[in-house]
Write an enzyme that holds these catalytic residues in place. Structure first.
Site, PDB file in Angstrom:
ATOM      1  N   HIS A 183       0.838  -1.199   0.000  1.00 54.96           N
ATOM      2  CA  HIS A 183       0.000   0.000   0.000  1.00 54.96           C
ATOM      3  C   HIS A 183       0.868   1.243   0.000  1.00 54.96           C
ATOM      4  O   HIS A 183       1.724   1.404   0.859  1.00 54.96           O
ATOM      5  CB  HIS A 183      -0.918   0.025   1.223  1.00 54.96           C
ATOM      6  CG  HIS A 183      -2.093  -0.862   1.072  1.00 54.96           C
ATOM      7  ND1 HIS A 183      -3.357  -0.388   0.820  1.00 54.96           N
ATOM      8  CD2 HIS A 183      -2.185  -2.196   1.083  1.00 54.96           C
ATOM      9  CE1 HIS A 183      -4.181  -1.416   0.706  1.00 54.96           C
ATOM     10  NE2 HIS A 183      -3.496  -2.519   0.872  1.00 54.96           N
TER      11      HIS A 183
ATOM     12  N   TYR B 203      -9.290   5.392   7.428  1.00 51.44           N
ATOM     13  CA  TYR B 203      -9.520   5.747   8.826  1.00 51.44           C
ATOM     14  C   TYR B 203     -10.572   6.835   8.846  1.00 51.44           C
ATOM     15  O   TYR B 203     -10.381   7.873   8.213  1.00 51.44           O
ATOM     16  CB  TYR B 203      -8.236   6.297   9.456  1.00 51.44           C
ATOM     17  CG  TYR B 203      -7.196   5.251   9.749  1.00 51.44           C
ATOM     18  CD1 TYR B 203      -6.391   4.736   8.741  1.00 51.44           C
ATOM     19  CD2 TYR B 203      -7.020   4.775  11.043  1.00 51.44           C
ATOM     20  CE1 TYR B 203      -5.432   3.774   9.025  1.00 51.44           C
ATOM     21  CE2 TYR B 203      -6.068   3.819  11.337  1.00 51.44           C
ATOM     22  CZ  TYR B 203      -5.274   3.321  10.315  1.00 51.44           C
ATOM     23  OH  TYR B 203      -4.340   2.371  10.606  1.00 51.44           O
TER      24      TYR B 203
ATOM     25  N   PRO C 128      -4.603  -0.133  18.748  1.00 51.25           N
ATOM     26  CA  PRO C 128      -4.334  -0.639  17.397  1.00 51.25           C
ATOM     27  C   PRO C 128      -4.436   0.415  16.297  1.00 51.25           C
ATOM     28  O   PRO C 128      -4.104   0.141  15.139  1.00 51.25           O
ATOM     29  CB  PRO C 128      -5.396  -1.732  17.216  1.00 51.25           C
ATOM     30  CG  PRO C 128      -6.455  -1.428  18.206  1.00 51.25           C
ATOM     31  CD  PRO C 128      -5.798  -0.731  19.341  1.00 51.25           C
TER      32      PRO C 128
ATOM     33  N   LYS D 259       0.710  -0.719  15.120  1.00 49.12           N
ATOM     34  CA  LYS D 259       2.120  -0.742  15.497  1.00 49.12           C
ATOM     35  C   LYS D 259       2.568  -1.892  16.393  1.00 49.12           C
ATOM     36  O   LYS D 259       3.766  -2.124  16.537  1.00 49.12           O
ATOM     37  CB  LYS D 259       2.469   0.562  16.237  1.00 49.12           C
ATOM     38  CG  LYS D 259       2.387   1.804  15.382  1.00 49.12           C
ATOM     39  CD  LYS D 259       3.419   1.781  14.299  1.00 49.12           C
ATOM     40  CE  LYS D 259       3.405   3.017  13.436  1.00 49.12           C
ATOM     41  NZ  LYS D 259       4.155   2.817  12.195  1.00 49.12           N
TER      42      LYS D 259
ATOM     43  N   TYR E 101       3.645   6.571  10.206  1.00 44.85           N
ATOM     44  CA  TYR E 101       2.797   5.425   9.856  1.00 44.85           C
ATOM     45  C   TYR E 101       3.622   4.280   9.261  1.00 44.85           C
ATOM     46  O   TYR E 101       3.410   3.116   9.583  1.00 44.85           O
ATOM     47  CB  TYR E 101       1.686   5.865   8.881  1.00 44.85           C
ATOM     48  CG  TYR E 101       0.580   4.850   8.773  1.00 44.85           C
ATOM     49  CD1 TYR E 101      -0.400   4.746   9.750  1.00 44.85           C
ATOM     50  CD2 TYR E 101       0.534   3.963   7.697  1.00 44.85           C
ATOM     51  CE1 TYR E 101      -1.395   3.795   9.674  1.00 44.85           C
ATOM     52  CE2 TYR E 101      -0.456   3.007   7.602  1.00 44.85           C
ATOM     53  CZ  TYR E 101      -1.425   2.922   8.588  1.00 44.85           C
ATOM     54  OH  TYR E 101      -2.398   1.976   8.511  1.00 44.85           O
TER      55      TYR E 101
HETATM   56  C1  LIG Z   1      -7.651  -5.632  16.917  1.00 40.28           C
HETATM   57  C2  LIG Z   1      -6.155  -5.548  16.843  1.00 40.28           C
HETATM   58  C3  LIG Z   1      -5.559  -5.065  15.682  1.00 40.28           C
HETATM   59  C4  LIG Z   1      -4.176  -4.949  15.609  1.00 40.28           C
HETATM   60  N1  LIG Z   1      -3.600  -4.485  14.462  1.00 40.28           N
HETATM   61  C5  LIG Z   1      -2.257  -4.362  14.380  1.00 40.28           C
HETATM   62  C6  LIG Z   1      -1.605  -3.981  13.152  1.00 40.28           C
HETATM   63  O1  LIG Z   1      -2.246  -3.722  12.126  1.00 40.28           O
HETATM   64  N2  LIG Z   1      -0.237  -3.896  13.129  1.00 40.28           N
HETATM   65  C7  LIG Z   1       0.509  -4.204  14.246  1.00 40.28           C
HETATM   66  O2  LIG Z   1       1.753  -4.100  14.190  1.00 40.28           O
HETATM   67  N3  LIG Z   1      -0.073  -4.629  15.410  1.00 40.28           N
HETATM   68  C8  LIG Z   1      -1.418  -4.722  15.507  1.00 40.28           C
HETATM   69  N4  LIG Z   1      -2.001  -5.213  16.639  1.00 40.28           N
HETATM   70  C9  LIG Z   1      -1.166  -5.569  17.799  1.00 40.28           C
HETATM   71  C10 LIG Z   1      -0.461  -6.938  17.661  1.00 40.28           C
HETATM   72  O3  LIG Z   1      -1.405  -7.942  17.393  1.00 40.28           O
HETATM   73  C11 LIG Z   1       0.288  -7.251  18.948  1.00 40.28           C
HETATM   74  O4  LIG Z   1       0.989  -6.112  19.370  1.00 40.28           O
HETATM   75  C12 LIG Z   1       1.272  -8.405  18.751  1.00 40.28           C
HETATM   76  O5  LIG Z   1       0.598  -9.633  18.694  1.00 40.28           O
HETATM   77  C13 LIG Z   1       2.306  -8.450  19.886  1.00 40.28           C
HETATM   78  O6  LIG Z   1       3.134  -9.536  19.718  1.00 40.28           O
HETATM   79  P1  LIG Z   1       3.839 -10.203  20.974  1.00 40.28           P
HETATM   80  O7  LIG Z   1       4.611 -11.362  20.435  1.00 40.28           O
HETATM   81  O8  LIG Z   1       4.552  -9.181  21.749  1.00 40.28           O
HETATM   82  O9  LIG Z   1       2.657 -10.695  21.922  1.00 40.28           O
HETATM   83  P2  LIG Z   1       1.458 -11.696  21.637  1.00 40.28           P
HETATM   84  O10 LIG Z   1       1.100 -11.749  20.202  1.00 40.28           O
HETATM   85  O11 LIG Z   1       0.397 -11.370  22.620  1.00 40.28           O
HETATM   86  O12 LIG Z   1       2.092 -13.104  21.988  1.00 40.28           O
HETATM   87  C14 LIG Z   1       2.332 -13.499  23.321  1.00 40.28           C
HETATM   88  C15 LIG Z   1       2.296 -15.010  23.392  1.00 40.28           C
HETATM   89  O13 LIG Z   1       2.628 -15.413  24.724  1.00 40.28           O
HETATM   90  C16 LIG Z   1       1.763 -16.449  25.124  1.00 40.28           C
HETATM   91  N5  LIG Z   1       1.703 -16.474  26.586  1.00 40.28           N
HETATM   92  C17 LIG Z   1       1.004 -15.631  27.398  1.00 40.28           C
HETATM   93  N6  LIG Z   1       1.174 -15.965  28.680  1.00 40.28           N
HETATM   94  C18 LIG Z   1       1.998 -17.033  28.679  1.00 40.28           C
HETATM   95  C19 LIG Z   1       2.544 -17.864  29.714  1.00 40.28           C
HETATM   96  N7  LIG Z   1       2.251 -17.647  31.004  1.00 40.28           N
HETATM   97  N8  LIG Z   1       3.359 -18.881  29.363  1.00 40.28           N
HETATM   98  C20 LIG Z   1       3.669 -19.112  28.052  1.00 40.28           C
HETATM   99  N9  LIG Z   1       3.156 -18.373  27.038  1.00 40.28           N
HETATM  100  C21 LIG Z   1       2.350 -17.351  27.345  1.00 40.28           C
HETATM  101  C22 LIG Z   1       0.440 -16.096  24.456  1.00 40.28           C
HETATM  102  O14 LIG Z   1      -0.394 -17.236  24.317  1.00 40.28           O
HETATM  103  C23 LIG Z   1       0.900 -15.553  23.125  1.00 40.28           C
HETATM  104  O15 LIG Z   1       0.962 -16.546  22.117  1.00 40.28           O
HETATM  105  C24 LIG Z   1      -3.380  -5.352  16.735  1.00 40.28           C
HETATM  106  C25 LIG Z   1      -3.985  -5.869  17.886  1.00 40.28           C
HETATM  107  C26 LIG Z   1      -5.351  -5.965  17.943  1.00 40.28           C
HETATM  108  C27 LIG Z   1      -5.989  -6.530  19.194  1.00 40.28           C
END
Ligand SMILES: Cc1cc2nc3c(=O)[nH]c(=O)nc-3n(C[C@H](O)[C@H](O)[C@H](O)COP(=O)(O)OP(=O)(O)OC[C@H]3O[C@@H](n4cnc5c(N)ncnc54)[C@H](O)[C@@H]3O)c2cc1C
Length: 406
Positions: free
Chosen positions: A87, A214, A306, A310, A398
């Site tokens: 995009h 948006y 969200p 990011k 962005y």
């Molecule tokens: C509606 C929505 C839209 C979004 N859109 C965007 C977007 O367009 N672009 C973007 O960059 N981000 C976006 N995000 C945010 C993005 O999804 C998260 O920031 C991202 O998943 C973070 O990654 P992470 O690996 O830090 O954590 P998570 O993806 O939360 O992964 C953490 C993992 O740890 C595991 N876990 C938790 N507790 C334990 C435990 N005690 N023991 C072992 N494992 C555990 C969980 O099961 C999970 O699999 C969006 C979020 C939402 C809700």
């Protein structure tokens, strides 16, 4: 590759050892595992959920170029490059007025739309192929002695497991165990909760627009997004106490049509939702994100609403920087990079927090806002309409190129 080197099963009480234990196999944990694997640093990833569960979680969809570059560097971007949607722009609609912001102007690279579920499939498939050790359904993960001689215990298929390591990286999201393993006297959390959430649906219908849209409407925010040319992702700002059951598909489509306005609304293709969920909105940063031998990365360390798309990108940025610092440490270059990591990562995090908060402020209806606030919002939008500099600044944030241009 496949440097984990720990047995797949262990008799009760057996103590295993790796250089880095990673808690959480979301995007942050898995990208870190692949980076460490390529650096010949042994690691194991402990994930509470099943692979199928994590792959089914509908979340992010917008990837910055830096994130795509990291995946490409790891050799994990073949499908992303084939199926991701590039995009070069994004549209903003404010009380009916629509503007286009060019995301590929001059040196900017635009963004790629590719669902988090697809990112996770690619990361897990490659982990299986490379021998990266991911333990799904790891129950009761507990961190011990994180300030000094770290150890992790958990239960796997009913068996007690214990792992010694040099470092632990908590990539376990906002509800994980890692952050709470740091004594409250050694960590401070800065937070902002928003008085609303996002109601999102996924539907196999063509998107209403080629670009992400948006939209700020007096009834609330709306976002028109997509996952592919035939799959749409839409969001509506909703009250914090909204229940999914109160929003049958037709109600959602009616409200989306209203908020997008007559021109875009008329082009919406309706269809049955294949997923519908509510996400609360929150900004939060913990400081510092290192305690002894434990590091926090991604959502475990910080949350962004969200709106700026990011969270996943920030998680990848955190672990990319951390992997380089761990590499320097294990290659005998000293602990300088590891010691500097928390501050360096947080400097970037705060920039992204500010942008995500600002875009949320600009595009949402806050229940307590008075006429003064709404006029300020309108004035912010007019700045984007009339100032190429303001549009450029928006585009830089962005696409995530701000750090590079500093
Ligand atoms: C509606 C929505 C839209 C979004 N859109 C965007 C977007 O367009 N672009 C973007 O960059 N981000 C976006 N995000 C945010 C993005 O999804 C998260 O920031 C991202 O998943 C973070 O990654 P992470 O690996 O830090 O954590 P998570 O993806 O939360 O992964 C953490 C993992 O740890 C595991 N876990 C938790 N507790 C334990 C435990 N005690 N023991 C072992 N494992 C555990 C969980 O099961 C999970 O699999 C969006 C979020 C939402 C809700």
């Amino acid at each position: 590759m496949g440097t984990t080197g720990i047995p797949s099963t262990s008799p009760e009480g057996d103590v295993l050892h790796v250089q880095v234990a990673i808690v959480g196999a979301g995007p942050g944990g898995m990208v870190l595992a692949h980076l460490l694997d390529r650096m010949q640093i042994s690691c194991v990833v402990l994930e509470r959920r099943s692979r199928a569960y994590v792959e089914a979680r509908v979340r992010a969809g917008v990837l910055e170029q830096t994130t795509c570059d990291v995946l490409a560097r790891l050799g994990l971007a073949a499908r992303l490059q084939r199926e991701g949607l590039n995009h070069a722009g994004v549209d903003l609609v404010f009380d009916g007025q629509r503007i286009h912001i060019d995301l590929a102007q001059n040196d900017l690279a635009g963004i790629t739309v590719y669902g988090q579920q697809e990112v996770m499939k690619d990361l897990y498939d490659a982990a299986a192929a490379c021998g990266v050790d991911v333990r799904f359904e790891a129950d009761g993960v507990t961190l011990h002695d994180v300030s000094d001689v770290p150890r992790v215990t958990w239960r796997e298929r009913g068996q007690a497991m214990s792992l010694d390591c040099d470092f632990i990286v908590g990539c376990d999201g906002q509800h994980g165990v890692s952050r709470t393993s740091i004594p409250s006297t050694h960590i401070r959390t800065f937070e902002r909760a928003y008085p609303f959430g996002w109601l999102g649906i996924l539907a196999d219908v063509p998107p209403v627009s080629e670009e992400l849209v948006y939209c700020r409407h007096e009834r609330g925010f709306a976002l028109a997004s997509m996952r592919s040319p035939s799959r749409s992702r839409y969001y509506l700002q909703c009250d914090a106490d909204t229940r999914v059951e109160d929003w049958p598909d037709e109600r959602f489509w009616d409200e989306l049509t209203l908020r997008l306005g007559p021109e875009l609304g008329a082009q919406i293709t309706r269809g049955p939702s294949i997923e519908k969920s509510i996400a609360p909105l929150r900004s939060s940063v913990s400081e510092p994100i290192r305690y002894g031998k434990l590091f926090l990365a991604g959502d475990a360390a910080h949350i962004v609403p969200p709106t700026g798309a990011k969270g996943l990108n920030l998680a990848v940025a955190d672990v990319t920087l951390l992997a380089d610092a761990l590499d320097a440490h294990f290659r005998g270059e000293g602990s300088g990079a590891l010691d500097a990591w928390s501050d360096a990562a947080l400097a970037h995090v705060w920039q992204v927090e500010r942008f995500s908060w600002w875009l949320t402020r600009l595009t949402h209806v806050f229940p307590d806002d008075d006429a003064f606030e709404t006029r300020l919002q309108a004035s912010e939008f007019r700045q984007l309409v009339h100032s190429a500099g303001a549009r450029r600044a928006f585009a830089e944030h962005y696409v995530g190129s701000v750090m590079e241009s500093e």
